[in-house]
Design a protein around this motif. Structure first.
Motif, PDB file in Angstrom:
ATOM      1  N   ILE C 354     -47.659 -38.222 -55.532  1.00 33.19           N
ATOM      2  CA  ILE C 354     -48.292 -38.103 -54.233  1.00 33.19           C
ATOM      3  C   ILE C 354     -48.344 -36.634 -53.825  1.00 33.19           C
ATOM      4  O   ILE C 354     -47.443 -35.856 -54.117  1.00 33.19           O
ATOM      5  CB  ILE C 354     -47.518 -38.965 -53.218  1.00 33.19           C
ATOM      6  N   GLN C 355     -49.422 -36.267 -53.169  1.00 36.54           N
ATOM      7  CA  GLN C 355     -49.581 -34.852 -52.822  1.00 36.54           C
ATOM      8  C   GLN C 355     -49.010 -34.599 -51.445  1.00 36.54           C
ATOM      9  O   GLN C 355     -49.652 -34.018 -50.590  1.00 36.54           O
ATOM     10  CB  GLN C 355     -51.077 -34.473 -52.851  1.00 36.54           C
ATOM     11  N   ASP C 356     -47.831 -35.034 -51.212  1.00 37.46           N
ATOM     12  CA  ASP C 356     -47.194 -34.837 -49.911  1.00 37.46           C
ATOM     13  C   ASP C 356     -46.178 -33.721 -50.075  1.00 37.46           C
ATOM     14  O   ASP C 356     -45.225 -33.864 -50.829  1.00 37.46           O
ATOM     15  CB  ASP C 356     -46.495 -36.147 -49.512  1.00 37.46           C
ATOM     16  N   PRO C 357     -46.358 -32.596 -49.397  1.00 41.18           N
ATOM     17  CA  PRO C 357     -45.457 -31.467 -49.646  1.00 41.18           C
ATOM     18  C   PRO C 357     -44.005 -31.767 -49.327  1.00 41.18           C
ATOM     19  O   PRO C 357     -43.108 -31.055 -49.784  1.00 41.18           O
ATOM     20  CB  PRO C 357     -45.988 -30.352 -48.736  1.00 41.18           C
ATOM     21  N   LYS C 358     -43.749 -32.842 -48.578  1.00 38.26           N
ATOM     22  CA  LYS C 358     -42.364 -33.126 -48.259  1.00 38.26           C
ATOM     23  C   LYS C 358     -41.588 -33.583 -49.484  1.00 38.26           C
ATOM     24  O   LYS C 358     -40.419 -33.253 -49.638  1.00 38.26           O
ATOM     25  CB  LYS C 358     -42.336 -34.222 -47.189  1.00 38.26           C
ATOM     26  N   VAL C 359     -42.231 -34.365 -50.342  1.00 38.42           N
ATOM     27  CA  VAL C 359     -41.462 -34.911 -51.460  1.00 38.42           C
ATOM     28  C   VAL C 359     -41.868 -34.337 -52.810  1.00 38.42           C
ATOM     29  O   VAL C 359     -41.111 -34.444 -53.773  1.00 38.42           O
ATOM     30  CB  VAL C 359     -41.566 -36.449 -51.544  1.00 38.42           C
ATOM     31  N   THR C 360     -43.032 -33.761 -52.885  1.00 37.27           N
ATOM     32  CA  THR C 360     -43.511 -33.325 -54.194  1.00 37.27           C
ATOM     33  C   THR C 360     -43.381 -31.822 -54.329  1.00 37.27           C
ATOM     34  O   THR C 360     -43.878 -31.092 -53.485  1.00 37.27           O
ATOM     35  CB  THR C 360     -44.994 -33.708 -54.353  1.00 37.27           C
ATOM     36  N   PRO C 361     -42.730 -31.339 -55.376  1.00 35.47           N
ATOM     37  CA  PRO C 361     -42.658 -29.900 -55.571  1.00 35.47           C
ATOM     38  C   PRO C 361     -44.021 -29.364 -56.007  1.00 35.47           C
ATOM     39  O   PRO C 361     -44.838 -30.104 -56.531  1.00 35.47           O
ATOM     40  CB  PRO C 361     -41.617 -29.737 -56.677  1.00 35.47           C
ATOM     41  N   PRO C 362     -44.256 -28.068 -55.815  1.00 32.06           N
ATOM     42  CA  PRO C 362     -45.549 -27.518 -56.209  1.00 32.06           C
ATOM     43  C   PRO C 362     -45.646 -27.436 -57.731  1.00 32.06           C
ATOM     44  O   PRO C 362     -44.633 -27.477 -58.423  1.00 32.06           O
ATOM     45  CB  PRO C 362     -45.541 -26.115 -55.596  1.00 32.06           C
ATOM     46  N   PRO C 363     -46.865 -27.296 -58.268  1.00 35.81           N
ATOM     47  CA  PRO C 363     -46.995 -27.180 -59.718  1.00 35.81           C
ATOM     48  C   PRO C 363     -46.282 -25.931 -60.227  1.00 35.81           C
ATOM     49  O   PRO C 363     -46.222 -24.909 -59.536  1.00 35.81           O
ATOM     50  CB  PRO C 363     -48.509 -27.057 -59.954  1.00 35.81           C
ATOM     51  N   ILE C 375     -40.217 -21.031 -52.605  1.00 36.68           N
ATOM     52  CA  ILE C 375     -39.251 -21.524 -51.618  1.00 36.68           C
ATOM     53  C   ILE C 375     -39.332 -23.037 -51.510  1.00 36.68           C
ATOM     54  O   ILE C 375     -38.306 -23.731 -51.421  1.00 36.68           O
ATOM     55  CB  ILE C 375     -39.530 -20.883 -50.239  1.00 36.68           C
ATOM     56  N   HIS C 376     -40.536 -23.552 -51.544  1.00 28.54           N
ATOM     57  CA  HIS C 376     -40.745 -25.001 -51.460  1.00 28.54           C
ATOM     58  C   HIS C 376     -40.042 -25.704 -52.613  1.00 28.54           C
ATOM     59  O   HIS C 376     -39.307 -26.675 -52.427  1.00 28.54           O
ATOM     60  CB  HIS C 376     -42.257 -25.251 -51.480  1.00 28.54           C
ATOM     61  N   HIS C 377     -40.270 -25.177 -53.827  1.00 28.43           N
ATOM     62  CA  HIS C 377     -39.645 -25.756 -55.010  1.00 28.43           C
ATOM     63  C   HIS C 377     -38.128 -25.711 -54.885  1.00 28.43           C
ATOM     64  O   HIS C 377     -37.410 -26.673 -55.133  1.00 28.43           O
ATOM     65  CB  HIS C 377     -40.116 -24.960 -56.234  1.00 28.43           C
ATOM     66  N   PHE C 378     -37.630 -24.542 -54.415  1.00 30.15           N
ATOM     67  CA  PHE C 378     -36.191 -24.365 -54.296  1.00 30.15           C
ATOM     68  C   PHE C 378     -35.596 -25.366 -53.321  1.00 30.15           C
ATOM     69  O   PHE C 378     -34.572 -26.009 -53.579  1.00 30.15           O
ATOM     70  CB  PHE C 378     -35.931 -22.926 -53.830  1.00 30.15           C
ATOM     71  N   LYS C 379     -36.279 -25.533 -52.177  1.00 30.67           N
ATOM     72  CA  LYS C 379     -35.729 -26.428 -51.173  1.00 30.67           C
ATOM     73  C   LYS C 379     -35.687 -27.863 -51.662  1.00 30.67           C
ATOM     74  O   LYS C 379     -34.732 -28.582 -51.423  1.00 30.67           O
ATOM     75  CB  LYS C 379     -36.563 -26.354 -49.888  1.00 30.67           C
ATOM     76  N   ILE C 380     -36.725 -28.256 -52.364  1.00 35.57           N
ATOM     77  CA  ILE C 380     -36.738 -29.655 -52.816  1.00 35.57           C
ATOM     78  C   ILE C 380     -35.652 -29.893 -53.853  1.00 35.57           C
ATOM     79  O   ILE C 380     -34.999 -30.931 -53.856  1.00 35.57           O
ATOM     80  CB  ILE C 380     -38.118 -30.039 -53.369  1.00 35.57           C
ATOM     81  N   PHE C 381     -35.434 -28.950 -54.728  1.00 41.68           N
ATOM     82  CA  PHE C 381     -34.491 -29.236 -55.798  1.00 41.68           C
ATOM     83  C   PHE C 381     -33.058 -28.916 -55.458  1.00 41.68           C
ATOM     84  O   PHE C 381     -32.150 -29.344 -56.142  1.00 41.68           O
ATOM     85  CB  PHE C 381     -34.909 -28.533 -57.092  1.00 41.68           C
ATOM     86  N   THR C 382     -32.799 -28.147 -54.396  1.00 37.69           N
ATOM     87  CA  THR C 382     -31.397 -27.958 -54.034  1.00 37.69           C
ATOM     88  C   THR C 382     -31.026 -28.829 -52.856  1.00 37.69           C
ATOM     89  O   THR C 382     -30.058 -29.580 -52.914  1.00 37.69           O
ATOM     90  CB  THR C 382     -31.096 -26.494 -53.677  1.00 37.69           C
ATOM     91  N   GLU C 383     -31.811 -28.728 -51.792  1.00 40.98           N
ATOM     92  CA  GLU C 383     -31.420 -29.481 -50.611  1.00 40.98           C
ATOM     93  C   GLU C 383     -31.932 -30.903 -50.654  1.00 40.98           C
ATOM     94  O   GLU C 383     -31.319 -31.802 -50.109  1.00 40.98           O
ATOM     95  CB  GLU C 383     -32.051 -28.772 -49.417  1.00 40.98           C
ATOM     96  N   GLY C 384     -33.071 -31.129 -51.273  1.00 41.78           N
ATOM     97  CA  GLY C 384     -33.672 -32.446 -51.286  1.00 41.78           C
ATOM     98  C   GLY C 384     -34.514 -32.660 -50.047  1.00 41.78           C
ATOM     99  O   GLY C 384     -34.549 -31.842 -49.146  1.00 41.78           O
ATOM    100  N   PHE C 385     -35.160 -33.799 -49.986  1.00 43.09           N
ATOM    101  CA  PHE C 385     -35.966 -34.093 -48.803  1.00 43.09           C
ATOM    102  C   PHE C 385     -35.254 -35.135 -47.968  1.00 43.09           C
ATOM    103  O   PHE C 385     -34.531 -35.981 -48.483  1.00 43.09           O
ATOM    104  CB  PHE C 385     -37.371 -34.581 -49.199  1.00 43.09           C
ATOM    105  N   LYS C 386     -35.447 -35.036 -46.660  1.00 42.44           N
ATOM    106  CA  LYS C 386     -34.744 -35.942 -45.765  1.00 42.44           C
ATOM    107  C   LYS C 386     -35.532 -37.240 -45.629  1.00 42.44           C
ATOM    108  O   LYS C 386     -36.743 -37.236 -45.491  1.00 42.44           O
ATOM    109  CB  LYS C 386     -34.593 -35.295 -44.391  1.00 42.44           C
ATOM    110  N   VAL C 387     -34.800 -38.318 -45.635  1.00 40.16           N
ATOM    111  CA  VAL C 387     -35.422 -39.639 -45.537  1.00 40.16           C
ATOM    112  C   VAL C 387     -35.071 -40.200 -44.176  1.00 40.16           C
ATOM    113  O   VAL C 387     -33.920 -40.133 -43.759  1.00 40.16           O
ATOM    114  CB  VAL C 387     -34.889 -40.548 -46.654  1.00 40.16           C
ATOM    115  N   PRO C 388     -36.044 -40.737 -43.424  1.00 42.16           N
ATOM    116  CA  PRO C 388     -35.729 -41.242 -42.087  1.00 42.16           C
ATOM    117  C   PRO C 388     -34.701 -42.354 -42.123  1.00 42.16           C
ATOM    118  O   PRO C 388     -34.523 -43.046 -43.125  1.00 42.16           O
ATOM    119  CB  PRO C 388     -37.075 -41.798 -41.588  1.00 42.16           C
TER     120      PRO C 388
END
Lengths: 188, 163, 459
Positions: C354-363, C375-388
């Protein structure tokens, strides 16, 4: 292992080589498949990666008849005394291959339930990393063990009480000359 | 089938994702509700687990339901009507016991033993409430939030991070 | 230092041997074990004989068929496992035997308990599928699928259709490889070593395809929340077509090898019979439930992914015995091949995640060029994404039955509680019922037919 005490001359040297050849050529593993690595161990024994060419296709169920114990998988706290009992029942000479990262060091599970490395319970001779190690990795580990038996490395290390490593000053790194499996369309 | 879900009319309930309703009976109304659901066509108990809410910021509950530390969550399945329903019971820490569902659904025997072993919730009238996953003489209930995960510090990292 | 008694036959004395200090403590598990009848609570005995299943009067087990009134010293309690060639992993069974006939059984599990549910609370949602995939190690993609679907339902995301169809393709291939593995081990347990080799031979083809697509043969970590990790490689239609044709043709070879063979028929027909009422009462799902005649398959009854767009049959048995389960699994291999062929034809083009920047890292290519992408890639793979915050129970049909994930989120990037309903854990409860009155060698056949995977049982 009974060989160190013999006085060394030409004849006993030949007998030693014969004994080492016999030991490494038909080393029977004891079934100790625990988790995912067990599936790869079974795949190593099956048709594509054939352990029978090394004389190891008979996985002896009784530890009394086995030479090597391949600890394949994660060892939980409840399983640890069972592992030690099976190891104790094996007759000398015996070896242990720790297959996979969970057996070697606890793997990705650093928590209350998994023993962090099977070498806390039994002495290990060869560690095979991977999660799970591909059957090729397992075969390489087995052949490393065979090679160390051939060069007598393993008896020297056992005496010194140190863990086994392939010490490349004594023996050149021996790459097994075995054909790799044919993959679907994968270029080689 | 609507009659059985009508049983929920007397019990606080909310809608849920993937289930028709989530019911919140108290501990006294728990067994009668499950029995009524079973008679109303929910032939199978799909899952029974316990959640420890210690340290949770706050979860949405319907009016009249006081949050406690433990929650027993039961997911029931009706094969004939292809529906699911969830039942959540609040269990206080001071008296962590609920009635067992074994007489209604014998398949919950192993699930309740696991919940007891890992969380310490006692199921009254369970035929064999002993540990199932941990060794017999283990002390403590590992899945509770105040039970650490007993990490062995790994030598090559200086700062204890999330890994 | 405990002593072991040893009877010396020559002079009829008892000699004690000191157990050496390095010998481990007893492997006895105390209250978890099968105790003699005099020490067992009445309700537990009733549980073992099926009396509490509330069967109608005509179907209650006839006590005169098996002499359960044998006094304690005429039966033996033996221990099978946890290290045993025929128990499919580290399952320990304590059996009370009267000669060769099994009276009571108690499975003792926990020898592979890895604390995965506790580990899941320390890993982010991105890392979660690496943990979950190792539970049922014969069908790892199904574990990843159930975790990803549960996470996505909490996030409220809808997957692009290509991602959904790729997931279906990989899961059906995994079903085929899991059933082939079952046929291999079942054949070997019943004595046919060639079946073991044949099953693994086919399985290697599928694992090669997995390696080409996902990078790993087993424990692939391919299906992640947000889609799949990578697109299918070029030429995948040809690879999959080769797999389908070969496995289908060879499934008829297995028919020749096993189905008509008299010894196989004798060992499986009539052995381990289960009725539909017992199965539903014990929460049994999967091929075990379908062998009793109940046509319950989540892919048909409560479809997930895009299974409602595929045309397949649900295979149902009649007698609930071992032979029915074997036939069901063999037929399910063929049905899955049929489904895979339809998926190859209908595979849509589009995004594989899915092309949702919240869960998908950039190419990966963009990371070198753009700081925001890094930064986006870093945040997703270290901190993860928050789930409601919320909770969900999501079931799918794994090769063993209903695999469910109950996920509770507290709004952070790690699950607050993840519970996996393992089908093998629940299916193992039928063992005391199925083994009763059978011979010891039938016990091996029945365990194999129930198809437990201990990674999922113990988690």
């Amino acid at each position: 292992m009974g060989l160190e005490d013999l006085p060394h001359n030409f004849l006993t040297g030949q007998i030693e080589d014969l004994v080492k050849w016999a030991r490494r050529s038909s080393m029977w593993p004891a079934t100790f498949g625990l988790a995912c690595c067990a599936i790869e161990m079974m795949a190593a024994g099956a048709a594509d990666y054939d352990l029978a060419r090394f004389g190891m296709e008979v996985f002896r169920n009784s530890p009394r008849q086995a030479d090597v114990m391949i600890v394949a998988g994660r060892v939980s706290q409840k399983m640890a005394p069972v592992l030690r009992q099976v190891y104790d029942q094996m007759m000398e000479p015996k070896w242990v291959i720790s297959m996979g990262v969970c057996a070697s060091s606890g793997g990705m599970f650093n928590n209350y339930a998994v023993v962090q490395g099977v070498d806390q319970i039994v002495p290990v001779d060869v560690y095979a990393p991977g999660c799970p190690p591909s059957p090729e990795t397992l075969i390489h580990a087995i052949l490393t063990l065979h090679e160390s038996i051939r060069t007598g490395e393993i008896t020297k290390r056992r005496q010194q009480g140190m863990p086994l490593e392939m010490n490349h000053e004594h023996a050149s790194p021996w790459v097994p000359d075995v054909p790799t499996a044919v993959r679907l369309g994968t270029p080689r | 089938m609507t009659d059985s879900l009508g049983q929920l009319a007397g019990v606080p309930h909310i809608a849920g994702v993937g289930v028709d309703q989530i019911a919140f009976p108290g501990r006294e109304g728990y067994l009668p509700l499950i029995a009524a659901l079973r008679d109303g066509g929910f032939e199978m108990c799909a899952d029974l687990c316990v959640v420890d809410y210690l340290g949770h910021p706050g979860r949405p509950l319907p009016d009249g339901v006081t949050p406690e530390r433990f929650e027993v969550v039961v997911n029931l399945l009706s094969l004939s009507a292809k529906r699911r329903v969830r039942v959540r019971v609040q269990v206080p820490e001071s008296d962590p016991s609920v009635p067992s569902l074994f007489d209604l659904y014998p398949g919950t025997e192993a699930m309740e033993r696991e919940a007891f072993d890992l969380m310490g919730v006692i199921f009254i009238n369970h035929p064999d409430l002993t540990r199932i996953l941990m060794p017999e003489e283990w002390e403590g209930h590992p899945l509770r939030k105040d039970y650490g995960n007993a990490r062995v510090p790994v030598q090559f990292k200086e700062a204890p991070g999330p890994r | 230092m405990t002593t072991i008694g040893h009877h010396n036959d020559e002079d009829d004395t008892m000699r004690t041997i000191e157990r050496p200090s390095w010998s481990p403590k007893d492997t006895s598990e105390g209250a978890q074990e099968l105790l003699t009848r005099s020490e067992t609570v009445a309700s537990e005995l009733g549980r073992e004989s099926g009396a509490v299943l509330r069967l109608p009067d005509g179907q209650v087990l006839d006590a005169t068929q098996i002499d359960i009134d044998r006094p304690d010293d005429e039966t033996m309690i033996i221990n099978m496992g946890p290290q045993h060639p025929s128990t499919h992993g580290v399952l320990r069974l304590m059996l009370e035997l009267d000669g060769e006939v099994v009276l009571r059984t108690k499975p003792i599990i926990g020898y592979l308990h890895t604390g995965m549910e506790k580990t899941a609370e320390d890993l982010t949602y991105v890392q979660g599928s690496t943990n979950v995939t190792r539970m049922d190690y014969l069908s790892p993609l199904h574990n990843e699928l159930v975790f990803s679907l549960a996470t996505e339902s909490l996030l409220g995301l809808e997957m692009p259709s290509r991602a959904t169809w790729i997931r279906m393709l990989m899961c059906e291939l995994n079903r085929v490889s899991s059933h082939l593995m079952w046929m291999a081990t079942n054949g070997m347990d019943l004595g046919s070593t060639s079946m073991m080799i044949y099953g693994f031979r086919e399985r290697e083809m599928i694992l090669s395809f997995f390696e080409k697509t996902t990078g790993l043969r087993l424990n692939t970590n391919y299906i992640r929340p947000g889609g799949v990790a990578a697109d299918l490689p070029d030429g995948w239609e040809d690879d999959v077509a080769v797999i389908c044709d070969t496995v289908l043709e060879r499934s008829f070879e297995y028919d020749d090898l096993l189905t008509g063979q008299p010894i196989f028929r004798e060992r499986t027909e009539g052995v381990g019979g289960l009725t539909a009422e017992e199965a539903l009462a014990l929460s049994v799902t999967g091929p075990l439930l379908r062998s009793t005649g109940v046509p319950w398959d989540l892919r048909r009854s409560m479809p997930y992914l895009a299974y409602d767009e595929l045309d397949f049959d649900v295979i149902v048995g009649t007698y609930g015995d071992n032979f029915d389960r074997y036939a069901i699994r063999l037929a399910e291999i063929r049905e899955s091949i049929k489904m895979i062929r339809q998926i190859v034809e209908k595979m849509p083009s589009g995004d594989y995640r899915i092309q949702d920047p919240k869960v998908t890292p950039p190419p990966r290519g963009r990371i070198d060029a753009s700081m925001e992408a890094l930064i986006h890639h870093f945040k997703i793979f270290t901190e993860g994404f928050k789930v409601p915050e919320g909770e969900v129970y999501l079931p799918i049909e794994s090769p063993r039955g209903e695999l469910g994930c109950y996920l509770v989120s507290d709004g952070s990037s790690k699950p607050f509680r993840m519970h996996i309903r393992g089908p093998s854990f629940v299916n193992l409860q039928v063992l005391p019922l199925l083994l009763r009155g059978g011979l010891l060698s039938d016990a091996v056949a029945v365990i194999s037919s129930v198809d437990p995977v201990m990674g999922e049982v113990d988690r």
